[in-house]
Design an enzyme around this catalytic site. Structure first.
Site, PDB file in Angstrom:
ATOM      1  CG  ASP A  95      -2.125   0.930   0.962  1.00 35.13           C
ATOM      2  OD1 ASP A  95      -2.181   1.562  -0.109  1.00 35.13           O
ATOM      3  OD2 ASP A  95      -2.982   1.007   1.849  1.00 35.13           O
TER       4      ASP A  95
ATOM      5  CG  PHE B 225      -9.608   4.864  10.473  1.00 36.40           C
ATOM      6  CD1 PHE B 225      -9.698   6.209  10.796  1.00 36.40           C
ATOM      7  CD2 PHE B 225      -8.433   4.203  10.766  1.00 36.40           C
ATOM      8  CE1 PHE B 225      -8.652   6.882  11.390  1.00 36.40           C
ATOM      9  CE2 PHE B 225      -7.367   4.870  11.364  1.00 36.40           C
ATOM     10  CZ  PHE B 225      -7.479   6.216  11.672  1.00 36.40           C
TER      11      PHE B 225
ATOM     12  CG  ASN C 183       3.234   1.738   3.997  1.00 40.38           C
ATOM     13  OD1 ASN C 183       3.743   1.759   5.107  1.00 40.38           O
ATOM     14  ND2 ASN C 183       2.303   0.867   3.662  1.00 40.38           N
TER      15      ASN C 183
ATOM     16  CG  HIS D 198       2.534   3.400  10.994  1.00 36.83           C
ATOM     17  ND1 HIS D 198       2.884   2.421  11.881  1.00 36.83           N
ATOM     18  CD2 HIS D 198       1.664   2.817  10.133  1.00 36.83           C
ATOM     19  CE1 HIS D 198       2.264   1.300  11.558  1.00 36.83           C
ATOM     20  NE2 HIS D 198       1.512   1.505  10.512  1.00 36.83           N
TER      21      HIS D 198
ATOM     22  N   GLY E  84       0.258  -0.059  16.383  1.00 37.73           N
ATOM     23  CA  GLY E  84       0.934  -1.340  16.152  1.00 37.73           C
ATOM     24  C   GLY E  84       0.113  -2.492  16.690  1.00 37.73           C
TER      25      GLY E  84
END
Lengths: 480, 139
Positions: free
Chosen positions: A98, A206, A329, A403, A406
């Site tokens: 992604d 989301f 990413n 980020h 986790g």
């Protein structure tokens, strides 16, 4: 855990080092940042992936992992590594499927009480933003618009009336990578991307309504445009099928290239090629194009959110300003200090966020004094945080931080432990409305499957990889 | 034939077993579809040809499942059966027909949305029931 991976040494209250030799072929040590409680959740697979990254040619200083480290594929999630631009490699395993999965935050002038019937707001947003498996764009984009997304990123959406010029200032790198090469993106990737533009996707993506319920750093919060007690909107999604296919295509291409260039891979998902090679340049150009698609995608969703809130509450787009948009990413060329010399390196962030500190060139006016906003999502039931980038992050982690919270529990384990309906009802009792295509999606993303977001950002703040600015409490969640 | 979900923190990891290589690939197709859509029921009205070659068995499996994923996502299709022939010489290859039904949100919205097929831990080995594979789907 194997003996070699047990050789990790504690180097500070929250800093651990995996020495060269923990797995064969390591060129630099591994370094990661965890508290005692977070260390208890660290999987052997994640540590092995951290060590595997350290074997790649041209890696500089160390293979890094942020406090939300967990087991992924190729790089660990939370992994950061920088590569010399002449000797180093670029790897899709260091970016992920992604590409430019990321998160943005919109401010509003509304208080929670102004929302009125919250369920109606959530339902309107759910109808306006296509979510879940099989979701298709309501727009009928042509190939020219798609090419515009790949070349110009967020600006392509703004030029089609889907945003404000100011939005671009508030995106990492103005929401565009200039190295994008749409000709390096396959027809297969274009076919996946065309009908999905402006869709949220599924899994952990989301759209969330939140309330700013604590401000730790009023100066930075004011610079970011965040006010205590107001409602904010967080959007988390990426490059959809287009980016996924770019990764699929180039893992295949770069695995062959690695063999030709004599690069030994400890994991085939770490397929890579020299940065300067034709194969490496092609991947980087395609990856950058997919990153631009993702920025345009989040910009399009922002437009739909503004339309819904504008109609319901009589607000103009300018009343709903973008706080910031960050990628988590991605691979980028950035200037960093390595062995006392400043120069360009290719920084891979796989489940990690850029966290440039005050004074870093390229930050927009107003943010250059305090550092860039860093947006760290929690889970459906736990807070999200806004931090600011720091000089320490520039020194310790190539200007990177965590980020998210986790995961600690697998998706199958989550479905065994939690029932989606029960999770939804429990959250509703706590004032958090959840809307999703299925209860299974809710179970897989239940708050209990993530590390406590507060503990992750506590470690980040203590190490200096970011400084806390505000906390955001979830009040309504649309799950993909 | 069997599909067993294994632990993996971020993604979905499966062990799949079958007596033969074609059945193993067909069973892996079923695992992928179940992850993507939750269930595969519906009138079988659609068919797609598939043909993939690769350098070794594991690469063949990854490339084949990536092709199935692409066909399903771009065609908005849910495959419930795979009729496949798998050869290992002169080079590993798979070809055949996938059969299924158009995506129906009322039936097929309970899946996870697969981003890609990972090489991580990908392996095909001899097993009691014939052959076994492990594969990680990025979700």
């Amino acid at each position: 855990m194997s003996d070699t991976l047990r050789s990790a040494e504690r180097r500070g209250p929250f800093e651990w080092e995996l020495p060269v030799g923990a797995v064969p072929g390591m060129r630099v040590p591994g370094r990661y940042f965890l508290s005692e409680s977070l260390a208890a959740t660290l999987e052997e697979g994640a540590l092995r992936q951290l060590a595997n990254v350290a074997t790649l040619p041209g890696i500089v200083r160390c293979s890094l992992a942020m406090p939300d480290i967990h087991w992924g594929y190729g790089f660990p999630i939370g992994g950061v590594a920088a590569f010399d631009q002449d000797e180093g490699v670029v790897s899709p395993g260091g970016v992920g499927f992604d590409i430019n999965c990321g998160v943005r935050l919109l401010a509003t002038p509304l208080a929670e009480g102004d929302l009125g019937e919250k369920a109606g707001v959530i339902e309107d947003l759910y109808r306006a933003v296509p979510v879940g498996v099989g979701a298709r764009s309501p727009e009928r984009l042509g190939k020219a618009e798609l090419r515009g997304m790949l070349e110009d990123g967020a600006a392509s959406a703004v030029s089609r009336g889907l945003g404000l010029e100011r939005d671009l200032e508030r995106c990492e790198g103005r929401g565009r990578m200039e190295e994008a090469d749409p000709t390096a993106v396959s027809e297969k990737a274009l076919a996946r991307g065309l009908p999905q533009a402006g869709t949220l996707g599924a899994g952990n993506h989301f759209l969330e309504l939140q309330v700013v319920d604590e401000v730790y750093d009023p100066v930075a919060a004011a610079a970011f445009g965040i006010e205590a007690g107001t409602v904010a909107v967080m959007i988390h999604c990426g490059s959809r099928g287009l980016g996924h296919q770019v990764c699929t295509d180039y893992v295949r291409t770069l695995e062959s290239a690695a063999r030709r260039y004599g690069i030994a891979l400890p994991d085939r998902q770490l397929a890579c090629a020299p940065i300067a090679s034709p194969e490496g340049r092609a991947y980087f150009g395609a990856m950058a194009a997919a990153a631009n698609y993702a920025w345009a995608n989040r910009q399009t969703i922002t437009h739909h959110v503004r339309e819904v809130l504008g109609q319901r509450f009589g607000l103009a787009p300018e009343d709903l300003p973008l706080v910031y948009d960050v990628a988590h990413n991605i691979a980028k060329f950035e200037e960093h200090d390595v062995d006392g010399q400043r120069g360009p390196v290719c920084v891979h962030r796989k489940g990690a966020t850029r966290a440039f500190g005050p004074g870093t060139p390229g930050l927009p006016p107003g943010l250059d004094r305090v550092g860039q906003p860093v947006i760290i999502p929690g889970s459906m039931g736990t807070p999200s945080y806004v931090l600011r980038g720091t000089e320490e992050a520039m020194r310790l982690s190539f200007g990177s931080t965590c980020h998210g919270a986790g995961r600690v529990l697998s998706r199958s384990g989550a479905k065994r432990r939690f029932a989606g309906k029960a999770v939804r009802e429990d959250l509703q009792r706590r004032g958090i409305l959840v809307r999703a295509p299925s209860d299974a999606a809710i179970a897989e993303e239940a708050p209990g499957v993530y590390k406590p977001s507060g503990e992750v950002v506590r470690v980040v703040d203590a190490v200096g990889l970011g400084r806390l600015v505000t906390r955001l409490r979830p009040i309504g969640v649309i799950k993909g | 034939m069997s599909i067993e979900e294994l632990e993996h923190t971020a993604d979905l990891r499966f062990r799949v077993g079958a007596p033969t290589l074609p059945e193993l690939f067909a069973e892996a197709t079923r695992a992928l579809m179940l992850v993507m859509y939750g269930e595969t029921s519906g009138p079988v009205t659609e068919a797609r040809r598939v043909a993939v070659t690769a350098g070794d068995r594991e690469a063949l499996l990854r490339d084949y499942l990536s092709e199935v994923l692409w066909l399903a996502e771009t065609g908005n299709l849910v495959f419930s059966a795979a009729e496949l022939a798998v050869a290992e010489k002169p080079e590993p290859s798979v070809e055949g027909t996938l059969r299924g039904t158009p995506f129906d949100p009322a039936r097929h919205a309970g899946g996870a949305g697969v981003k890609g097929i990972s090489y991580c831990d990908l392996a095909i080995v001899e097993a009691d029931e014939g052959l076994s594979l492990e594969v990680v789907f990025d979700v």
